[in-house]
Scaffold this active site. Structure first.
Site, PDB file in Angstrom:
ATOM      1  N   ASP A  43       0.910  -1.499  -0.069  1.00  0.00           N
ATOM      2  CA  ASP A  43       0.044  -0.149   0.513  1.00  0.00           C
ATOM      3  C   ASP A  43       0.497   0.961  -0.080  1.00  0.00           C
ATOM      4  O   ASP A  43       2.260   1.262   0.129  1.00  0.00           O
ATOM      5  CB  ASP A  43      -0.787   0.563   1.623  1.00  0.00           C
ATOM      6  CG  ASP A  43      -0.084  -0.141   2.637  1.00  0.00           C
ATOM      7  OD1 ASP A  43       0.789  -0.871   2.448  1.00  0.00           O
ATOM      8  OD2 ASP A  43      -0.709   0.818   3.695  1.00  0.00           O
ATOM      9  N   GLU A  45       0.252  -2.693   5.503  1.00  0.00           N
ATOM     10  CA  GLU A  45       0.783  -2.087   6.493  1.00  0.00           C
ATOM     11  C   GLU A  45       1.009  -0.516   7.013  1.00  0.00           C
ATOM     12  O   GLU A  45       0.528  -0.376   8.401  1.00  0.00           O
ATOM     13  CB  GLU A  45       2.298  -1.843   5.449  1.00  0.00           C
ATOM     14  CG  GLU A  45       2.815  -2.874   6.779  1.00  0.00           C
ATOM     15  CD  GLU A  45       3.528  -1.132   7.378  1.00  0.00           C
ATOM     16  OE1 GLU A  45       3.350  -0.993   8.088  1.00  0.00           O
ATOM     17  OE2 GLU A  45       4.020  -0.116   6.515  1.00  0.00           O
ATOM     18  N   GLU A  46       0.363   0.309   5.998  1.00  0.00           N
ATOM     19  CA  GLU A  46       0.525   1.563   6.586  1.00  0.00           C
ATOM     20  C   GLU A  46      -0.748   1.421   7.453  1.00  0.00           C
ATOM     21  O   GLU A  46      -0.823   2.800   8.479  1.00  0.00           O
ATOM     22  CB  GLU A  46       0.366   2.236   5.108  1.00  0.00           C
ATOM     23  CG  GLU A  46       1.104   2.793   4.176  1.00  0.00           C
ATOM     24  CD  GLU A  46       3.225   3.146   5.155  1.00  0.00           C
ATOM     25  OE1 GLU A  46       2.969   3.890   6.263  1.00  0.00           O
ATOM     26  OE2 GLU A  46       3.749   3.504   4.707  1.00  0.00           O
TER      27      GLU A  46
END
Length: 414
Positions: free
Chosen positions: A86, A144-145
């Protein structure tokens, strides 16, 4: 574990035919088309296409947009390689010819590099399957962000639907002169928690503040007071970071609003420090609201995020030795413990060792132009992850593939 020199030699052979032009084209395409957390449909499709062409059994839609490729190649250990996909809500300012075409969205953390490295490493290992035995699992992780991607993949059965790992590997692009591969045994990244705060006041006309309880003023006191938590309640030999990243209140200059909202982030490396900081936040918020005479107690909501990332020290030492053989003794050093956070470790089932290292990516001209003489001075001056100016050097494309290939071979050739 095969001897590092043997692994490094095989990794060089396997990756000797890498097409740097193809890697650059794939990377630049991903960079032009960034996608936010859980929206990585195009990125996932691109990764899945390459994995299928290389012979992997591919499952898409894991945790909505995740991709898992499995290549079973005889008896042996199960090795997982992970790359996150992402981008960030950042408006790119690099001026690159392949800059983001999506307004307000950018690969400002290097996940486009991660996907490129992952895809190319998977292809190289598949093409050389006659040299190793075992099972390779390639994980394209979403979000992940947002901090929820790995947990979502676990919730979607990644540990039961696919071969259970014996070892897990991952890496991250980092600022620093391109050409180094930092490793840290043990604790390498910190835990992260988000905290939402709602201050309830009494709204009214800006000309009659005496008839209100102003939540803006109260929240401002909270922000100021919170700056003392780490400075005065965390010991000098302990680590913590408390950031107020968002402050929202009001709609117009002459209206005192009825509430104010704060968004906080907390980074810690020890459980007792985490609990102390979270307790202090709650105490400060409640105390300031009580002092202001707020009619309703404040809301303090903790959203647990990423746990600490703690590399298996023995495994990290082995992979660091392989990377020294590949790139030279001077290229691998201990990066130290960072206050950044990752959800990577959640992909490792309990008891499964993992290793997570870095690939420095700052172009030499940018590094040399950065002010300062010492490493830390320059490191702080060059554009880092999450910067609108983050622009990794394309020279790291091939080495970043070799780091992953060599790590996998360290187990698959055993």
């Amino acid at each position: 574990m095969t001897e590092p020199a043997v692994v490094a030699r095989l990794a060089r052979e396997i990756t000797s035919g890498l097409d740097s032009g193809d890697l650059e084209g794939f990377y630049q395409d991903l960079h032009r088309h960034p996608e936010l957390s859980f929206q990585e449909h195009r990125t996932a499709a691109k990764l899945a296409l390459r994995l299928r062409a290389a012979g992997y059994a591919v499952t898409e839609g894991v945790a909505r947009t995740g991709v898992v490729g499995v290549l079973a190649n005889g008896d042996g250990p199960v090795v997982w390689l992970r790359g996150d996909m992402d981008a960030l809500p950042v408006r790119e300012a690099t001026g690159l010819p392949y800059a983001s075409t999506v307004d307000g969205v950018m690969h400002a953390c290097g996940h486009d590099l991660h996907v490129t490295w992952l895809a190319a490493a998977a292809e190289a290992l598949a093409a050389a399957r006659g040299t190793w035995s075992g099972t390779l699992v390639v994980v394209g992780q979403p979000a992940e962000e947002a901090g929820g991607g790995a947990a979502a993949m676990v919730a979607d059965g990644i540990h039961t639907r696919f071969p259970r790992p014996d070892v897990l590997f991952g890496q991250h692009a980092a600022p620093g002169l391109a050409g180094f591969y930092p490793h840290t045994p043990g604790l390498t990244l910190s835990a992260s928690d988000d905290v939402d705060v709602v201050v309830h006041g009494v709204g009214g006309h800006g000309s009659r503040p005496e008839s209100t309880v102003d939540p803006v003023v109260t929240a401002a006191y909270i922000v100021t007071r919170l700056q003392t938590v780490v400075a005065r309640e965390v010991a000098a030999n302990e680590s913590a970071v408390l950031t107020v990243g968002s402050f929202h209140a009001g709609t117009k200059s002459n209206i005192i609003p009825a509430e104010a909202r704060l968004a906080l982030n907390v980074r810690t490396q020890e459980a007792r420090v985490r609990e102390r900081v979270l307790a202090a936040i709650r105490r400060v918020v409640e105390g300031e609201c009580a002092a202001a005479g707020c009619p309703v107690p404040p809301e303090v909501t903790v959203h647990p995020g990423c746990p600490n990332t703690v590399n298996d020290a023995s495994l990290d030492g082995e992979i660091a030795a392989v990377h020294r053989e590949l790139f030279g003794e001077h290229t691998v050093f201990d990066f130290g413990q960072a206050m950044g956070s990752e959800d990577f470790s959640l992909l490792a089932p309990a008891g499964v060792p993992y290793d997570y290292w870095y690939v420095t990516s700052t172009p030499a001209p940018a590094w040399e132009a950065a002010p300062g003489e010492e490493l830390r001075e320059k490191f702080a001056a060059v554009p880092g992850n999450h910067s609108a100016l983050f622009a990794p050097d394309l020279s790291v494309l091939v080495p970043g593939v070799r780091t992953l290939v060599s790590a996998a071979l360290s187990r698959l050739t055993g």
